[in-house]
Write an enzyme that holds these catalytic residues in place. Structure first.
Site, mmCIF file in Angstrom:
data_model
loop_
_atom_site.group_PDB
_atom_site.id
_atom_site.type_symbol
_atom_site.label_atom_id
_atom_site.label_comp_id
_atom_site.label_asym_id
_atom_site.label_seq_id
_atom_site.Cartn_x
_atom_site.Cartn_y
_atom_site.Cartn_z
ATOM 1 N N GLY A 1 0.821 -1.204 0.000
ATOM 2 C CA GLY A 1 0.000 0.000 0.000
ATOM 3 C C GLY A 1 0.851 1.248 0.000
ATOM 4 O O GLY A 1 2.028 1.220 0.376
ATOM 5 N N GLN B 1 2.945 9.787 1.683
ATOM 6 C CA GLN B 1 4.219 9.103 1.462
ATOM 7 C C GLN B 1 4.907 9.560 0.177
ATOM 8 O O GLN B 1 6.076 9.257 -0.031
ATOM 9 C CB GLN B 1 4.019 7.589 1.436
ATOM 10 C CG GLN B 1 3.668 7.015 2.796
ATOM 11 C CD GLN B 1 3.512 5.527 2.711
ATOM 12 O OE1 GLN B 1 2.470 5.018 2.305
ATOM 13 N NE2 GLN B 1 4.566 4.814 3.073
ATOM 14 N N CYS C 1 6.699 -0.704 6.402
ATOM 15 C CA CYS C 1 6.218 0.518 5.761
ATOM 16 C C CYS C 1 7.264 0.979 4.758
ATOM 17 O O CYS C 1 8.473 0.957 5.062
ATOM 18 C CB CYS C 1 5.985 1.585 6.832
ATOM 19 S SG CYS C 1 5.406 3.161 6.200
ATOM 20 N N LEU C 2 6.825 1.415 3.587
ATOM 21 C CA LEU C 2 7.766 1.895 2.578
ATOM 22 C C LEU C 2 8.533 3.134 3.052
ATOM 23 O O LEU C 2 9.612 3.411 2.539
ATOM 24 C CB LEU C 2 7.033 2.191 1.266
ATOM 25 C CG LEU C 2 6.417 0.968 0.574
ATOM 26 C CD1 LEU C 2 5.591 1.397 -0.627
ATOM 27 C CD2 LEU C 2 7.497 -0.020 0.171
ATOM 28 N N HIS D 1 -3.435 0.389 7.749
ATOM 29 C CA HIS D 1 -2.124 1.049 7.696
ATOM 30 C C HIS D 1 -2.188 2.311 6.832
ATOM 31 O O HIS D 1 -1.718 3.380 7.241
ATOM 32 C CB HIS D 1 -1.095 0.064 7.140
ATOM 33 C CG HIS D 1 0.295 0.585 7.065
ATOM 34 N ND1 HIS D 1 1.299 0.144 7.903
ATOM 35 C CD2 HIS D 1 0.872 1.505 6.243
ATOM 36 C CE1 HIS D 1 2.426 0.782 7.596
ATOM 37 N NE2 HIS D 1 2.193 1.602 6.590
ATOM 38 N N GLU D 2 -2.760 2.198 5.639
ATOM 39 C CA GLU D 2 -2.784 3.341 4.722
ATOM 40 C C GLU D 2 -3.743 4.430 5.196
ATOM 41 O O GLU D 2 -3.447 5.622 5.084
ATOM 42 C CB GLU D 2 -3.128 2.892 3.297
ATOM 43 C CG GLU D 2 -2.151 1.893 2.696
ATOM 44 C CD GLU D 2 -0.683 2.247 2.858
ATOM 45 O OE1 GLU D 2 -0.319 3.440 2.817
ATOM 46 O OE2 GLU D 2 0.126 1.317 3.049
ATOM 47 N N HIS E 1 -2.107 6.489 7.733
ATOM 48 C CA HIS E 1 -1.213 7.491 7.124
ATOM 49 C C HIS E 1 -1.959 8.789 6.806
ATOM 50 O O HIS E 1 -1.401 9.876 6.937
ATOM 51 C CB HIS E 1 -0.601 6.964 5.821
ATOM 52 C CG HIS E 1 0.711 6.274 5.964
ATOM 53 N ND1 HIS E 1 1.823 6.878 6.493
ATOM 54 C CD2 HIS E 1 1.089 5.018 5.624
ATOM 55 C CE1 HIS E 1 2.831 6.025 6.476
ATOM 56 N NE2 HIS E 1 2.411 4.887 5.961
#
Length: 162
Positions: free
Chosen positions: A46, A51, A88-89, A130-131, A134
């Protein structure tokens, strides 16, 4: 389409609340297309707009069944529980144990502004949570019961002390 630079931990944009999308135009379509390409390139599950440095309520989730675009998403139902490794990216190479619902239903708009609901289970449910976190400036590290060691990651031994 273009691959965008993924913002890393420490950048204040990751801890800010996103604004709702009100214009469903070419600029939004370009952002969504770029985010899908960036996510695929990074091999993630995701990606949220902050991000890539954009404070808009937009995210893309792809857990292997094709990308799901979520504009102005909100979680409307959860069920069950899972506890597992999450990364996480924006935190490359770091993982922690995070408790999330096993099943999540989100209500969101598509790229043209049409409302829809989507239910995800297991990894998809984790990615939705998670997203969407964010989009509210919440990072996965605030949910971590403990970070995983390089040895645990390498050996695939991931256990919680609970």
């Amino acid at each position: 389409m273009a691959i965008r630079r993924i913002v890393k931990f420490g950048d204040s944009v990751l801890e800010k609340e996103c604004r709702k999308v009100e214009k469903f135009d070419k600029k939004l379509h370009q952002l969504l297309d770029d985010m899908k390409e960036t996510l695929a390139d990074a091999n993630g599950a995701g990606l949220a707009a902050p991000q890539v440095g954009i404070l808009r309520s937009v995210c893309v989730v792809d857990v292997g069944e094709g990308p799901i675009e979520l504009v102005n998403p909100e979680i409307i139902a959860t069920e069950g529980e899972q506890n597992g490794a999450e990364g996480c990216l924006s935190y490359p190479g770091e993982y922690g144990l995070v408790k999330r619902p096993m099943k999540v239903t989100v209500r969101a708009q598509d790229r043209d502004g049409n409302w829809f609901e989507k239910t995800g289970e297991a990894l998809c449910a984790r990615a939705f949570c998670h997203e969407i976190d964010h989009l509210h400036g919440v990072l996965f590290t605030s949910h971590v019961s403990r970070m995983l060691t390089p040895e645990e990651l390498e050996n695939g031994v991931i256990e919680d002390e609970e």
